[in-house]
Write a protein that holds these residues in place. Structure first.
Motif, PDB file in Angstrom:
ATOM      1  N   PRO A 242      46.255  12.720  11.230  1.00 15.41           N
ATOM      2  CA  PRO A 242      46.411  11.961  12.467  1.00 15.41           C
ATOM      3  C   PRO A 242      45.547  12.653  13.545  1.00 15.41           C
ATOM      4  N   GLU A 243      44.382  12.073  13.784  1.00 12.16           N
ATOM      5  CA  GLU A 243      43.451  12.714  14.721  1.00 12.16           C
ATOM      6  C   GLU A 243      44.098  12.859  16.099  1.00 12.16           C
ATOM      7  N   ASP A 244      43.801  13.969  16.762  1.00 12.96           N
ATOM      8  CA  ASP A 244      44.368  14.264  18.081  1.00 12.96           C
ATOM      9  C   ASP A 244      45.891  14.369  18.027  1.00 12.96           C
ATOM     10  N   ALA A 245      46.385  14.905  16.913  1.00 15.55           N
ATOM     11  CA  ALA A 245      47.840  15.004  16.690  1.00 15.55           C
ATOM     12  C   ALA A 245      48.544  15.744  17.823  1.00 15.55           C
ATOM     13  N   THR A 246      47.883  16.785  18.351  1.00 14.11           N
ATOM     14  CA  THR A 246      48.578  17.617  19.344  1.00 14.11           C
ATOM     15  C   THR A 246      48.744  16.919  20.692  1.00 14.11           C
ATOM     16  N   ARG A 247      48.039  15.808  20.903  1.00 13.64           N
ATOM     17  CA  ARG A 247      48.264  15.038  22.138  1.00 13.64           C
ATOM     18  C   ARG A 247      48.950  13.705  21.828  1.00 13.64           C
TER      19      ARG A 247
END
Ligand SMILES: [Zn+2]
Length: 443
Positions: A141-146
């Motif tokens: 899931p790209e950009d998971a941390t945001r």
């Protein structure tokens, strides 16, 4: 104590190669992939097959040639990408399709222009398609941390149900802090079955990629995605050599094992910087040329009495040739030849003579000839000789890219003499007798 095994997923050839100035052609990628195999990485992400014909060809060549590690190919969450990835990967002994789709609100709204529900369905359907082609499917899931955490967990549960066996959590923009990232990984670990591997993919925008990767491991991640020399988009990816050596030097805090053969780290780093023509920063941990430079500096006295005074790991343990021996103008031809061999080159007598003459001229001007000087001399020699007559490369440690003008002061101020200049008084080397040249290493 039983140590958990961490899967080292190398993305030098994909995420690393995406970084400015690091493009490689198919032959160069294949050569680097062979070295990554020797290095003992578990997964080689060989490229993004739909991105270009060259990427497709590289992934196909690596998949067809390198049999031990898993070979992964990247695909967006859509059928053309996944089918193209499979075409490139299908001859691999152990293929993996790596599907990614952004999940953060900012990416959904501005980049993909899809709703959360559409994102969830697209992720699930694409993993299902990949699974129908290949047993080993990784989802990111790209950009998971945001991404909103609750939504992220829903997506991850859906792709696991569709057949994903590895969930890779990217800190795509290098935004996360170690404790925060560790907490996210711990929460995910609790929500998905043990059979699914959790992976970390950290970027270095705040200089925290390695710290975040280690925090993820401590929180239950069992795969790390990383690159040699930390190359990658913007500030780069987590550096493979730093993660591996952190665990090796501090097993008391990080009781984990990898399959990496540490003494191949330096040769791998050298090959990469040679192929890309982009030098490793001098103070880069593990692979920078100053990483062990205390050995020749003011700490030398302590080092000679007991290396543990300043050394938490030996240069030899990561494949750096023994740097306690400094090459100076009194060094002999034999010593020079030995150092060349340690750097991965073997020369016949005539070639060594030529390099030796250039070496002595240089050593007259600068006090200590360091490895990078020697590498430049070798490269200049080889670019003048042409590959066919130049030194035979041992294990492909160092490549063939000529030194780029402007990066090397040797290149501009230090012309390498040709054989025709053999009798020039400028080259005192001819007065040396081989037998007297062997034991004059300075310390
Ligand atoms: Zn990345």
């Amino acid at each position: 104590m039983e140590r958990a095994r961490i899967t080292v997923f190398d993305t030098t050839l994909r995420d690393g190669e995406q970084s400015p100035g690091c493009s490689l052609n198919v032959q160069e990628k294949l050569r680097l992939a062979h070295q990554l195999d020797r290095l003992g990485v578990d997964v080689i992400e060989a490229g993004f097959p739909i991105a270009s014909e060259g990427d497709f060809a590289a992934v196909q060549a690596i998949a067809g040639t390198i049999r031990r590690p898993i070979i992964a190919g990247l695909a967006r969450a859509c059928s053309p990408d996944i089918e193209r990835a499979w075409q490139a990967l299908k001859s691999a002994a152990r293929p993996r399709i790596h599907v990614f789709l952004a999940t953060s609100e900012i990416h959904l709204q501005y980049k993909l222009k899809i709703s959360r529900q559409q994102c969830l369905e697209q992720a699930r359907d694409s993993v299902r398609l990949a699974k129908s082609l290949c047993a080993d499917v990784e989802f990111s899931p790209e950009d998971a941390t945001r991404t909103d955490h609750e939504f992220l967990y829903r997506v991850l549960e859906a792709v696991v149900e569709a057949g994903a066996t590895t969930l890779n959590i990217p800190d795509t923009v290098g935004y996360s802090m170690p404790e925060e990232f560790g907490e996210l990984i711990r929460n995910i670990r609790q929500r998905v079955p043990d059979s699914v591997t959790i992976s970390a993919h950290c970027h270095n925008d705040l200089g925290l990629a390695v710290a975040n990767s280690l925090a993820a491991i401590a929180a239950g991640a069992r795969q790390v995605e990383c690159t040699m020399n930390g190359i990658g988009e913007r500030a780069g990816n987590a550096s493979l050599e730093e993660i591996v050596m952190a665990m090796r030097v501090r097993p008391d805090r990080y009781p984990y094992e990898t399959g990496v053969i540490a003494d191949q780290l330096f040769p791998s780093s050298q090959l990469l910087s040679d192929l890309t023509g982009s030098a490793v920063q001098a103070n880069k941990a593990i692979t920078g040329r100053n990483a062990f430079a205390h050995e020749a500096g003011i700490h030398q006295d302590g080092m000679l009495k007991n290396p543990l005074t300043y050394e938490i790991m030996t240069p030899q343990s990561v494949g750096v040739p023994d740097s306690t021996l400094v090459l100076g103008k009194h060094s002999g031809r034999h010593a020079l030849g030995l150092r060349c061999e340690q750097l991965g080159f073997q020369f016949d007598r005539r070639e060594l003579d030529e390099i030796y003459r250039a070496f002595v001229v240089l050593a007259d001007k600068i006090k200590h000839v360091e490895e990078h000087h020697l590498l430049e001399l070798i490269q200049i020699h080889r670019s003048q000789e042409g590959r066919s007559t130049a030194g035979r490369i041992l294990q492909g440690h160092v490549g063939t890219t000529p030194v780029v003008a402007g990066q090397s002061y040797i290149h501009t101020s230090m012309p390498v003499p040709h054989a025709a200049e053999h009798n020039s008084p400028l080259h005192p080397a001819i007065d040396h007798h081989a037998d007297q040249e062997d034991y004059l290493w300075g310390v």
